[in-house]
Structures are given as C-alpha cells and as structure tokens.
Scaffold this motif. Structure first.
Motif, short mmCIF file in Angstrom:
data_model
loop_
_atom_site.label_atom_id
_atom_site.label_comp_id
_atom_site.label_asym_id
_atom_site.label_seq_id
_atom_site.Cartn_x
_atom_site.Cartn_y
_atom_site.Cartn_z
N MET A 1 0.82 -1.19 0.00
CA MET A 1 0.00 0.00 0.00
C MET A 1 0.86 1.26 0.00
O MET A 1 0.56 2.21 -0.68
N MET A 2 1.93 1.25 0.77
CA MET A 2 2.76 2.45 0.87
C MET A 2 3.37 2.83 -0.48
O MET A 2 3.53 4.00 -0.77
N GLN A 3 3.69 1.83 -1.31
CA GLN A 3 4.29 2.13 -2.60
C GLN A 3 3.29 2.85 -3.50
O GLN A 3 3.69 3.58 -4.40
N HIS A 4 2.00 2.66 -3.26
CA HIS A 4 0.98 3.24 -4.12
C HIS A 4 0.44 4.56 -3.59
O HIS A 4 -0.37 5.19 -4.25
N ASP A 5 0.86 4.97 -2.42
CA ASP A 5 0.39 6.23 -1.84
C ASP A 5 1.59 7.06 -1.40
O ASP A 5 2.01 7.00 -0.24
N PRO A 6 2.16 7.84 -2.32
CA PRO A 6 3.37 8.59 -1.98
C PRO A 6 3.16 9.62 -0.88
O PRO A 6 4.07 9.91 -0.11
N ARG A 7 1.96 10.17 -0.76
CA ARG A 7 1.70 11.15 0.31
C ARG A 7 1.71 10.48 1.68
O ARG A 7 2.25 11.02 2.64
N LEU A 8 1.12 9.30 1.77
CA LEU A 8 1.12 8.57 3.03
C LEU A 8 2.55 8.16 3.40
O LEU A 8 2.97 8.28 4.55
N ARG A 9 3.32 7.72 2.43
CA ARG A 9 4.71 7.33 2.68
C ARG A 9 5.53 8.54 3.12
O ARG A 9 6.34 8.45 4.05
N ALA A 10 5.32 9.69 2.49
CA ALA A 10 6.04 10.90 2.88
C ALA A 10 5.67 11.32 4.30
O ALA A 10 6.54 11.74 5.07
N ALA A 11 4.41 11.19 4.66
CA ALA A 11 3.98 11.51 6.02
C ALA A 11 4.61 10.54 7.02
O ALA A 11 5.08 10.96 8.08
N ALA A 12 4.63 9.26 6.68
CA ALA A 12 5.24 8.26 7.57
C ALA A 12 6.73 8.54 7.74
O ALA A 12 7.27 8.44 8.84
N ARG A 13 7.38 8.93 6.66
CA ARG A 13 8.81 9.24 6.75
C ARG A 13 9.05 10.46 7.62
O ARG A 13 9.99 10.49 8.43
N ALA A 14 8.22 11.48 7.48
CA ALA A 14 8.36 12.69 8.31
C ALA A 14 8.17 12.35 9.79
O ALA A 14 8.92 12.83 10.65
N ILE A 15 7.20 11.52 10.08
CA ILE A 15 6.95 11.11 11.46
C ILE A 15 8.13 10.28 11.97
O ILE A 15 8.63 10.50 13.07
N TYR A 16 8.59 9.34 11.17
CA TYR A 16 9.72 8.49 11.55
C TYR A 16 10.95 9.35 11.85
O TYR A 16 11.60 9.19 12.88
N ASP A 17 11.26 10.27 10.95
CA ASP A 17 12.45 11.10 11.12
C ASP A 17 12.33 12.03 12.32
O ASP A 17 13.32 12.32 12.99
N ALA A 18 11.12 12.49 12.63
CA ALA A 18 10.91 13.35 13.79
C ALA A 18 11.01 12.56 15.10
O ALA A 18 11.56 13.06 16.09
N CYS A 19 10.51 11.35 15.10
CA CYS A 19 10.50 10.54 16.32
C CYS A 19 11.81 9.81 16.56
O CYS A 19 12.15 9.51 17.71
N TYR A 20 12.51 9.48 15.51
CA TYR A 20 13.75 8.71 15.60
C TYR A 20 14.86 9.45 14.86
O TYR A 20 15.33 9.03 13.81
N PRO A 21 15.30 10.60 15.41
CA PRO A 21 16.21 11.48 14.67
C PRO A 21 17.67 11.03 14.60
O PRO A 21 18.43 11.57 13.80
N SER A 22 18.05 10.05 15.42
CA SER A 22 19.47 9.68 15.42
C SER A 22 19.63 8.20 15.75
O SER A 22 18.66 7.51 16.08
#
Length: 67
Positions: A1-22
């Motif tokens: 599903m994530m491969q077919h929804d680039p906006r959802l994947r971008a949001a998940a990546r933003a959340i991941y990067d904010a929560c797990y920054p290092s």
C-alpha cells in the motif's frame, strides 16, 4: 500500500524522522526500517494513517512540502 500512496509514505517518513532522529533512537534509516517492517516503521505508518484520517475528517488534504 505504501508504494501506491506517496503522500502517506512521505507523512510516515516525516513522522519516523521526527520521532527517531538519530542512532540513539534507532540504528536504521527510514528506508531500512521500511524494508524490514520494524516496529518503529509500523508506528510511523500508523501515525501517518491517523493524521490522514484527522485531516480528512476536517475536509483538508495533506500536501507535500515544496523542495
């Protein structure tokens, strides 16, 4: 599903990067976490889905940031 929804994947990546920054939080990049479907990745996806539902209920659309 994530491969077919680039906006959802971008949001998940933003959340991941904010929560797990290092490496102190998680040793894997978003792409690696996605590949292995880590718990951190699944949490970020769940957060993105929840955010999408909140914005959809408010009649708004998530937009991608302009690079």
């Amino acid at each position: 599903m994530m491969q077919h929804d680039p906006r959802l994947r971008a949001a998940a990546r933003a959340i991941y990067d904010a929560c797990y920054p290092s490496d102190e939080w998680t040793p894997l990049s978003f792409i690696e976490a996605e590949k292995y479907a880590t718990v951190q990745y699944r949490q970020a996806v769940d957060g993105a889905r929840a955010a999408r539902a909140c914005f959809a209920s408010m009649g708004e659309q998530l937009t991608l940031p302009v690079a």
